[in-house]
Scaffold this active site. Structure first.
Site, PDB file in Angstrom:
ATOM      1  CG  HIS A 194      -2.010  -1.226   1.352  1.00 32.61           C
ATOM      2  ND1 HIS A 194      -2.922  -1.339   0.415  1.00 32.61           N
ATOM      3  CD2 HIS A 194      -1.740  -2.335   2.005  1.00 32.61           C
ATOM      4  CE1 HIS A 194      -3.466  -2.496   0.816  1.00 32.61           C
ATOM      5  NE2 HIS A 194      -2.690  -3.158   1.624  1.00 32.61           N
ATOM      6  CB  ALA A 240      13.717 -20.874  11.474  1.00 35.03           C
TER       7      ALA A 240
END
Length: 381
Positions: A194, A240
């Site tokens: 956005h 991770a």
């Protein structure tokens, strides 16, 4: 605008950290075909940084996600995801394959009985693993999976996606995941953005879409977030919990939030974790007979033992604090030494300049006096 865009950094120390958007796989500069249906050759060295800086061709596109046609596609994809997530993992491969195709190819031709008109037998990746004679036609995706549109999502048939994968794709940019990839649980792949400006979000109410490319043989660990406009090269490993906000070269280990590149990988990279003991198990019976557990911390249940453990932890914490204080003092001493060196150098420079000025003064004074005496002698004559 996308949040992970920025200025191109040219400093050598930051040459691995390109904080701006790349949107085509830079591996394509030397390997022309990186589509998820091909097997690109692997390299045991990372791609050059200079080549990465030359390769980015993706376009950030604005679109009105609130329009009825876009909303209709999202609602259809949401219904397909719900149907896919409600399908048991041990269901027939044909059923699972049809549910997957409803997400990524909703407009495909179908037969009258509701089944797909796709030719050939539908084989999922997990079936191909258990039977090497089979060739996978559908990736192995564990539910639940959440996809926004699915219209430009391309996942290779030999790829595995673990549970709780969230794919925020768009209808204006491709999201490509290559062959033989392993994507861990709770991963998020973002193609949508956005406007950063408040006025832009208030007035335009537009969303932006930028492509994401994940090359072949990529391993993405659990809880990884991949931001828009990012390309991950072939053979890369993402640790991770990593936030991937810039391109990752091929055959590279990357970790951290934000991501940082740790080292280049090789084709025969040791996966034993730096000398950790390892063993290969072939059958389920063998796995049940194999003991593999860590010893539990010993405690006899008495308060004295508990207090002793607490005291040991406090000693360790105090030792670490003392080491930090000592290191801080050493750093302060080094800083004072640097400052004293600067003062000494400035003083020596000042003295040298003063001597030079005195020498120049005496020199020019001598010249002036010599000329004056010559003038007096000529007047006497």
């Amino acid at each position: 605008m996308i949040l992970n865009s920025g200025h191109i950094e040219e400093k050598p120390s930051l040459r691995w950290r390109q904080h701006f958007r790349y949107t085509s796989n830079p591996y394509a500069a030397s390997k022309p075909d990186i589509s998820p249906n091909t097997d690109s050759a692997m390299s045991d060295q990372p791609f050059s940084t200079a080549a990465f800086k030359q390769q980015y061709h993706g376009i950030e596109v604005s679109f009105p996600a609130g329009n009825n046609d876009f909303r209709r596609v999202r609602n259809s994809c949401a219904a397909a995801c719900r149907a896919f997530n409600s399908t048991p993992e041990d269901a027939d491969a044909k059923i699972r394959g049809e549910k997957w195709l409803d997400i990524v190819r909703p407009g495909r031709p179908k037969k009258e009985n509701g089944t797909s008109a796709e030719e050939g037998t539908m084989v999922t990746h997990d079936q191909a693993i258990s039977n090497p004679a089979l060739k996978a036609t559908i990736p192995f995706v564990k539910p639940p999976l959440w996809v926004d549109y699915g219209t430009r999502l391309k996942v290779a048939s030999s790829t595995f996606i673990n549970r709780n994968c969230v794919i925020l794709d768009t209808p204006v940019a491709d999201l490509v995941i290559g062959e033989r990839c392993n994507i861990g649980t709770n991963c998020t792949i973002v193609c949508v953005g956005h406007p950063v400006s408040l006025e832009g979000r208030r007035t335009s109410k537009l969303s932006t879409g930028a492509p994401v490319t994940i090359g072949n043989d990529v391993w993405i660990g659990a809880n990884v977030t991949i931001l828009p406009g990012v390309s991950i090269g072939n053979g890369a490993v993402i640790g991770a919990g990593t936030l991937v906000n810039c391109n990752i070269p091929p055959m590279t280990l990357a970790v951290g939030s934000p991501v940082r590149l740790v080292k280049a990988l090789t084709l025969n990279e040791d996966n034993t974790g730096g000398g950790k003991p390892s063993r290969r198990i072939e059958t389920l019976d063998e796995s049940t007979e194999f003991t593999n557990s860590l010893p539990m911390e010993q405690w006899d249940g008495t308060d004295s033992a508990f207090r002793a453990a607490q005291a040991a932890q406090l000693v360790q914490k105090s030792r670490r604090g003392s080491e930090q204080v000592a290191e801080q003092r050493r750093e302060e001493q080094r800083e004072r030494l640097r400052k004293s060196e600067i003062v000494v150098i400035a003083a020596v420079t000042t003295v040298v300049l003063a001597l030079l000025m005195l020498f120049s003064l005496f020199f020019f004074a001598g010249l002036y006096l010599g000329e004056s005496r010559g003038c007096l002698r000529s007047s006497d004559l």
